[in-house]
Write a protein that holds these residues in place. Structure first.
Motif, PDB file in Angstrom:
ATOM      1  N   VAL A 149       1.162  -1.197   0.038  1.00  0.00           N
ATOM      2  CA  VAL A 149       0.067  -0.038  -0.017  1.00  0.00           C
ATOM      3  C   VAL A 149       0.876   1.141  -0.089  1.00  0.00           C
ATOM      4  O   VAL A 149       0.827   2.197  -0.694  1.00  0.00           O
ATOM      5  CB  VAL A 149      -0.929  -0.024   1.224  1.00  0.00           C
ATOM      6  N   GLU A 150       1.873   1.146   0.953  1.00  0.00           N
ATOM      7  CA  GLU A 150       2.761   2.299   0.912  1.00  0.00           C
ATOM      8  C   GLU A 150       3.463   2.671  -0.410  1.00  0.00           C
ATOM      9  O   GLU A 150       3.505   3.705  -0.860  1.00  0.00           O
ATOM     10  CB  GLU A 150       3.921   2.015   1.929  1.00  0.00           C
ATOM     11  N   PHE A 151       4.115   1.419  -0.956  1.00  0.00           N
ATOM     12  CA  PHE A 151       4.688   1.530  -2.591  1.00  0.00           C
ATOM     13  C   PHE A 151       3.875   2.044  -3.507  1.00  0.00           C
ATOM     14  O   PHE A 151       4.061   3.178  -4.259  1.00  0.00           O
ATOM     15  CB  PHE A 151       5.008   0.246  -2.743  1.00  0.00           C
ATOM     16  N   GLU A 152       2.449   1.639  -3.612  1.00  0.00           N
ATOM     17  CA  GLU A 152       1.628   2.093  -4.561  1.00  0.00           C
ATOM     18  C   GLU A 152       1.222   3.547  -4.168  1.00  0.00           C
ATOM     19  O   GLU A 152       0.935   4.260  -5.114  1.00  0.00           O
ATOM     20  CB  GLU A 152       0.089   1.323  -4.646  1.00  0.00           C
ATOM     21  N   ALA A 153       0.933   4.124  -3.068  1.00  0.00           N
ATOM     22  CA  ALA A 153       0.703   5.377  -2.639  1.00  0.00           C
ATOM     23  C   ALA A 153       1.991   6.228  -2.982  1.00  0.00           C
ATOM     24  O   ALA A 153       1.839   7.487  -3.786  1.00  0.00           O
ATOM     25  CB  ALA A 153       0.595   5.390  -1.134  1.00  0.00           C
ATOM     26  N   THR A 154       3.159   5.998  -2.765  1.00  0.00           N
ATOM     27  CA  THR A 154       4.329   6.589  -3.341  1.00  0.00           C
ATOM     28  C   THR A 154       4.590   6.717  -4.647  1.00  0.00           C
ATOM     29  O   THR A 154       4.677   7.869  -5.363  1.00  0.00           O
ATOM     30  CB  THR A 154       5.585   6.125  -2.705  1.00  0.00           C
ATOM     31  N   ARG A 155       4.096   5.774  -5.374  1.00  0.00           N
ATOM     32  CA  ARG A 155       4.384   5.659  -6.877  1.00  0.00           C
ATOM     33  C   ARG A 155       3.105   6.475  -7.422  1.00  0.00           C
ATOM     34  O   ARG A 155       3.147   7.548  -8.306  1.00  0.00           O
ATOM     35  CB  ARG A 155       3.880   4.056  -7.515  1.00  0.00           C
ATOM     36  N   ARG A 156       1.827   6.389  -6.923  1.00  0.00           N
ATOM     37  CA  ARG A 156       0.705   7.286  -7.396  1.00  0.00           C
ATOM     38  C   ARG A 156       1.145   8.766  -7.196  1.00  0.00           C
ATOM     39  O   ARG A 156       0.715   9.738  -8.037  1.00  0.00           O
ATOM     40  CB  ARG A 156      -0.330   6.529  -6.938  1.00  0.00           C
ATOM     41  N   ASP A 157       1.487   9.085  -5.927  1.00  0.00           N
ATOM     42  CA  ASP A 157       1.729  10.474  -5.625  1.00  0.00           C
ATOM     43  C   ASP A 157       2.794  11.018  -6.445  1.00  0.00           C
ATOM     44  O   ASP A 157       2.850  12.140  -6.796  1.00  0.00           O
ATOM     45  CB  ASP A 157       1.930  10.661  -4.121  1.00  0.00           C
ATOM     46  N   ALA A 158       3.873  10.282  -6.613  1.00  0.00           N
ATOM     47  CA  ALA A 158       5.046  10.851  -7.539  1.00  0.00           C
ATOM     48  C   ALA A 158       4.544  10.900  -8.944  1.00  0.00           C
ATOM     49  O   ALA A 158       4.898  12.106  -9.539  1.00  0.00           O
ATOM     50  CB  ALA A 158       5.951   9.925  -7.476  1.00  0.00           C
ATOM     51  N   VAL A 159       3.701  10.147  -9.521  1.00  0.00           N
ATOM     52  CA  VAL A 159       3.198  10.282 -10.917  1.00  0.00           C
ATOM     53  C   VAL A 159       2.293  11.793 -11.132  1.00  0.00           C
ATOM     54  O   VAL A 159       2.445  12.595 -12.008  1.00  0.00           O
ATOM     55  CB  VAL A 159       2.327   9.205 -11.225  1.00  0.00           C
ATOM     56  N   ARG A 160       1.520  11.920  -9.940  1.00  0.00           N
ATOM     57  CA  ARG A 160       0.817  12.958  -9.950  1.00  0.00           C
ATOM     58  C   ARG A 160       1.429  14.352  -9.586  1.00  0.00           C
ATOM     59  O   ARG A 160       1.311  15.255 -10.466  1.00  0.00           O
ATOM     60  CB  ARG A 160      -0.411  12.934  -8.929  1.00  0.00           C
ATOM     61  N   ALA A 161       2.623  14.194  -8.682  1.00  0.00           N
ATOM     62  CA  ALA A 161       3.384  15.418  -8.663  1.00  0.00           C
ATOM     63  C   ALA A 161       4.297  15.723  -9.904  1.00  0.00           C
ATOM     64  O   ALA A 161       4.435  16.813 -10.040  1.00  0.00           O
ATOM     65  CB  ALA A 161       4.389  15.168  -7.540  1.00  0.00           C
ATOM     66  N   ILE A 162       4.851  14.615 -10.681  1.00  0.00           N
ATOM     67  CA  ILE A 162       5.694  15.012 -11.800  1.00  0.00           C
ATOM     68  C   ILE A 162       4.622  15.619 -12.865  1.00  0.00           C
ATOM     69  O   ILE A 162       5.204  16.639 -13.513  1.00  0.00           O
ATOM     70  CB  ILE A 162       6.382  13.786 -12.234  1.00  0.00           C
ATOM     71  N   GLY A 212      13.224  14.825  -1.826  1.00  0.00           N
ATOM     72  CA  GLY A 212      12.828  14.659  -0.327  1.00  0.00           C
ATOM     73  C   GLY A 212      11.646  13.805   0.042  1.00  0.00           C
ATOM     74  O   GLY A 212      11.598  13.105   0.795  1.00  0.00           O
ATOM     75  N   LYS A 213      10.746  14.305  -0.763  1.00  0.00           N
ATOM     76  CA  LYS A 213       9.429  13.741  -0.612  1.00  0.00           C
ATOM     77  C   LYS A 213       9.393  12.234  -0.915  1.00  0.00           C
ATOM     78  O   LYS A 213       8.563  11.370  -0.235  1.00  0.00           O
ATOM     79  CB  LYS A 213       8.242  14.561  -1.359  1.00  0.00           C
ATOM     80  N   PHE A 214       9.754  11.936  -2.376  1.00  0.00           N
ATOM     81  CA  PHE A 214       9.594  10.499  -2.835  1.00  0.00           C
ATOM     82  C   PHE A 214      10.684   9.700  -2.718  1.00  0.00           C
ATOM     83  O   PHE A 214      10.641   8.573  -2.427  1.00  0.00           O
ATOM     84  CB  PHE A 214       9.002  10.727  -4.232  1.00  0.00           C
ATOM     85  N   LEU A 215      11.870  10.231  -2.746  1.00  0.00           N
ATOM     86  CA  LEU A 215      13.076   9.290  -2.801  1.00  0.00           C
ATOM     87  C   LEU A 215      13.407   8.796  -1.242  1.00  0.00           C
ATOM     88  O   LEU A 215      13.686   7.688  -1.089  1.00  0.00           O
ATOM     89  CB  LEU A 215      14.355   9.756  -3.366  1.00  0.00           C
ATOM     90  N   SER A 216      13.034   9.816  -0.427  1.00  0.00           N
ATOM     91  CA  SER A 216      13.156   9.119   1.018  1.00  0.00           C
ATOM     92  C   SER A 216      12.320   8.038   1.487  1.00  0.00           C
ATOM     93  O   SER A 216      12.569   7.313   2.138  1.00  0.00           O
ATOM     94  CB  SER A 216      12.959  10.525   1.928  1.00  0.00           C
TER      95      SER A 216
END
Length: 167
Positions: free
Chosen positions: A97-110, A159-163
């Motif tokens: 769930v954490e992986f999918e949330a990070t991936r989803r949020d990173a796609v939206r942010a980019i 900082g937000k996504f790689l960390s």
């Protein structure tokens, strides 16, 4: 009521091949459709969103995922019987769930940072099936953001996504 759209297989193919030669507005809208943003949110990002979304829907490039007033996070289905995850484990120590949330949020942010320029980077992130693949895509995104927007936005993104992926 919030209507949420996602790309169909034809929509993903169109982004990769540009075979249908969509108008710039239609292409930008297709890129921004991520299965998370509502039609109202897309309306804030593109002009004539309703007409464009309808045209993409009729062309079979997008499909309706949710039409509800409830938040999208409340519509995530329960795990399958037997408890098997829908995707492989992303990495040691990181919950799916954490992986999918990070991936989803990173796609939206980019997409929010770079708009249509983020297309290739966003696709790489969406295709990542584990933390290593996602980390590589995120590192490329950070370099691209640094070139396009400067060191500040790149550092914030990193900082937000790689960390989240450092273990």
């Amino acid at each position: 009521m919030a209507t949420i759209y996602s790309k169909t297989a034809d929509g993903q193919n169109e982004i990769e091949t540009r075979a249908r030669r969509l108008t710039p507005r239609a292409r930008s809208t297709l890129i921004l459709v991520d299965g998370k943003r509502s039609a109202a949110e897309l309306g804030k990002l593109v002009q004539q969103a309703d007409e464009t979304l309808q045209a993409l829907l009729e062309a079979g490039l997008i499909e309706v995922v949710v039409t509800k007033s409830a938040p999208v996070k409340d519509t995530i289905p329960a795990p399958l019987a037997g408890g098997a995850p829908a995707a492989p484990a992303p990495a040691s120590g990181m919950a799916l769930v954490e992986f999918e949330a990070t991936r989803r949020d990173a796609v939206r942010a980019i997409n929010d940072l770079l708009g249509p320029e983020a297309e290739t980077l966003a696709l790489r992130m969406e295709r990542a099936t584990d933390a290593d693949q996602l980390r590589i895509a995120l590192e490329r995104a950070v370099a691209y953001i640094a070139n396009a927007r400067g060191g500040g936005p790149a550092a914030q993104f990193a900082g937000k996504f790689l960390s989240n992926l450092q273990g």
